[in-house]
Design an enzyme around this catalytic site. Structure first.
Site, PDB file in Angstrom:
ATOM      1  CE  LYS A  76      60.041  88.637   3.047  1.00  0.00           C
ATOM      2  NZ  LYS A  76      60.666  87.302   3.109  1.00  0.00           N
ATOM      3  CB  SER A 151      62.887  87.246   6.434  1.00  0.00           C
ATOM      4  OG  SER A 151      62.489  86.678   5.191  1.00  0.00           O
ATOM      5  CB  SER A 175      61.624  83.603   5.140  1.00  0.00           C
ATOM      6  OG  SER A 175      62.768  83.938   5.853  1.00  0.00           O
TER       7      SER A 175
HETATM    8  N1  GLN Z   1      66.250  82.544   8.633  1.00  0.00           N
HETATM    9  C1  GLN Z   1      66.978  82.183   7.464  1.00  0.00           C
HETATM   10  C2  GLN Z   1      68.046  83.204   7.219  1.00  0.00           C
HETATM   11  O1  GLN Z   1      68.199  84.045   8.020  1.00  0.00           O
HETATM   12  C3  GLN Z   1      66.048  82.064   6.290  1.00  0.00           C
HETATM   13  C4  GLN Z   1      65.597  83.360   5.768  1.00  0.00           C
HETATM   14  C5  GLN Z   1      64.690  83.249   4.604  1.00  0.00           C
HETATM   15  O2  GLN Z   1      64.109  82.190   4.353  1.00  0.00           O
HETATM   16  N2  GLN Z   1      64.599  84.327   3.842  1.00  0.00           N
HETATM   17  O3  GLN Z   1      68.717  83.198   6.249  1.00  0.00           O
END
Ligand code: GLN
Length: 485
Positions: A76, A151, A175
């Site tokens: 990532k 994400s 995410s």
């Molecule tokens: N979707 C959540 C957010 O927007 C979690 C994102 C994540 O786990 N990095 O913060």
């Protein structure tokens, strides 16, 4: 080759069926042929990958190395990689070349993996659909009109499309697990502190945790083995021994107590997803598990609590991007204030700005007690719910996400409905617990995820429970067919 597990690839490399250079080239060719329609990579590092593969081949020829030697994976783009661009999905870091490797990257390199490239992600890991990336949305390989989740959407999409045998991801509120669910792969978020955060670009430091994204639980065990462990460079790293994650994968599940929180099966859950999850639970009954209804009464407070804590931490973490030290700098600043203002205004996207504004507000002197302090108190209540539950059960199961992949653009203008995508994953981060998402039966013709939550440092148990379902069913073997393999 692309449908093989890490264990199978490792055996083939050792048998000399092909070399790591050939395997790496094979995946690089797939990326080149198929990624234009997915956008799962921000940077592909062919030259570095091939030279790492050559080094791995030399080790293999000398009869050295371990299971991961010569296996290509993707990282990532939140992990700093020395000499290779690390963007974090942002314009702010468009040209940032890290001078050092994140601990996760160092450890996987030491285990012999080959880095194919850096995967696309929501900007600074803020999002649930991969639409906030400065480098464009990632498409779900099962249906390219839909989102892969976020994400870590690039990591999920590239593993689902078999453009890499495995990838790394990070999970602050879901995410790793939510995109794993939407793309039909396995994604493990370890206990907070299990994997070092050093060199992982910070979003919300008390929630962020790195983990593996793979096509099976058995592969996740291999990757986690290399990633986990104490790191003195991360002050929140857990100084706990790392068990052998592959050793107990096949352990019998007779008598396993599974808790089903009634709050995870109520309003807002898509009927087809509920059915897939129930089908997976029926399989566990056949495997000898006992199913018990439990309650996590503060579940409804998880999303509002997270959206105070995470923005508060992000507003502080992201203050380092000031146009001076890292990343984007505006043209011809008139003075220091202009430099800060315009560099940040130009470098950050809308979602990141929204979070910084919310976080700064929540931390301001007049509102700190009303929002941040209150959120921290509720965070305790949420953790206590799990502590109570684990007195009764060994693992907790439910859906990973409330529905299957939605259409690109469908929720982009509605942050609240986007935030609800993580309704079943966020509490796990607030409590610091481990959770895994594995494919259940498809729902609405698309992948659906079963989430399994464990007690602190129970990753080996989660992998065992996940692997037993994958021994009994083929859900995890399905791969998207419409990509012209
Ligand atoms: N979707 C959540 C957010 O927007 C979690 C994102 C994540 O786990 N990095 O913060």
């Amino acid at each position: 080759m692309h449908n093989k597990s890490i264990t199978e690839l490792a055996a083939d490399l050792r048998a000399g069926d092909y070399s790591s250079v050939e395997l790496t080239q094979y995946f690089l060719d797939r990326i080149q042929r198929m990624d234009a329609g997915l956008n799962s990579f921000v940077t592909v590092c062919s030259d570095e990958a091939l030279s790492a593969a050559q080094a791995a081949d030399r080790q293999l020829q000398a009869g050295q190395g371990g299971l991961l030697t010569g296996i290509p994976i993707a990282h990532k783009d939140i992990f700093c990689t020395k000499g290779i661009r690390t963007t974090c999905g942002s314009k702010m870091l468009e040209n940032f070349i890290s001078p050092y490797d994140a601990t996760v990257v160092t450890r996987l390199k030491a285990a012999g993996v080959v880095n194919l490239g850096k995967t696309n992600m929501d900007e600074f890991a803020m999002g649930s659909s991969n639409e906030t990336s400065y480098y464009g949305p990632v498409r779900n390989p099962w249906d390219t009109e839909t989102v892969p989740g976020g994400s870590s959407g690039g990591s999920a999409a590239c593993v689902a499309a078999r453009l890499a045998p495995a990838a790394t991801g990070t999970d602050t509120g879901g995410s790793i697990r939510q995109p794993a669910a939407l793309c039909g792969i396995t994604g493990l978020k370890p206990t907070y502190g299990r994997v070092s955060r050093y060199g992982m670009i910070a979003f919300a430091s008390s929630l962020d945790q790195a983990g593996p994204m793979t096509t099976s639980a058995a592969d996740a065990a291999i990757l986690l083995q290399a990633m986990a462990g104490f790191d003195e460079r991360d002050s929140t790293s857990a100084d706990q021994p790392v068990p052998d994650y592959s050793a107990g994968l096949e352990d019998d599940l007779t008598g396993l107590k599974i808790g089903l929180p009634k709050e995870y099966f109520g309003e807002g859950l898509d009927d087809a997803v509920a059915k897939s999850v129930e089908e997976a639970i029926a399989e566990y009954r056949k495997l000898g598990a006992e199913v018990i209804e439990i309650s996590l009464p503060n579940t409804h407070l998880a999303v509002p609590t997270y959206y105070v804590v995470a923005p508060a931490e992000c507003s502080s973490n992201l203050s380092r991007f000031d146009g001076v030290r890292y990343g984007h700098r505006c043209e011809d600043p008139k003075d220091l204030e202009d430099l800060y203002k315009r560099s940040r205004a130009e470098g950050f996207g809308d979602e990141v700005k929204r979070r910084i504004l919310i976080g700064t507000y929540a931390l301001s002197a007049g509102y700190y007690d009303a929002y941040y302090l209150k959120a921290q108190k509720i965070r305790h209540l949420i953790s206590d719910d799990f502590t109570q539950a684990f007195k009764q059960v060994d693992v907790i199961m439910g859906p990973t996400a409330p529905d299957t992949g939605f259409r690109i653009g469908e929720r982009a203008g509605d942050p609240v409905s986007m935030y609800l995508s993580d309704i079943y994953t966020i509490a796990v981060n607030l409590a610091g617990l481990p959770g895994i998402s594995i494919p259940a039966a498809p729902a609405n013709g698309k992948p659906a995820g079963l989430q399994i939550i464990g007690n602190y440092f129970a990753e080996a148990k989660l992998l065992n429970v996940a692997h037993r379902l994958q021994m009994a069913t083929d859900y995890h073997k399905a791969a998207p067919a419409n990509l012209g393999q």
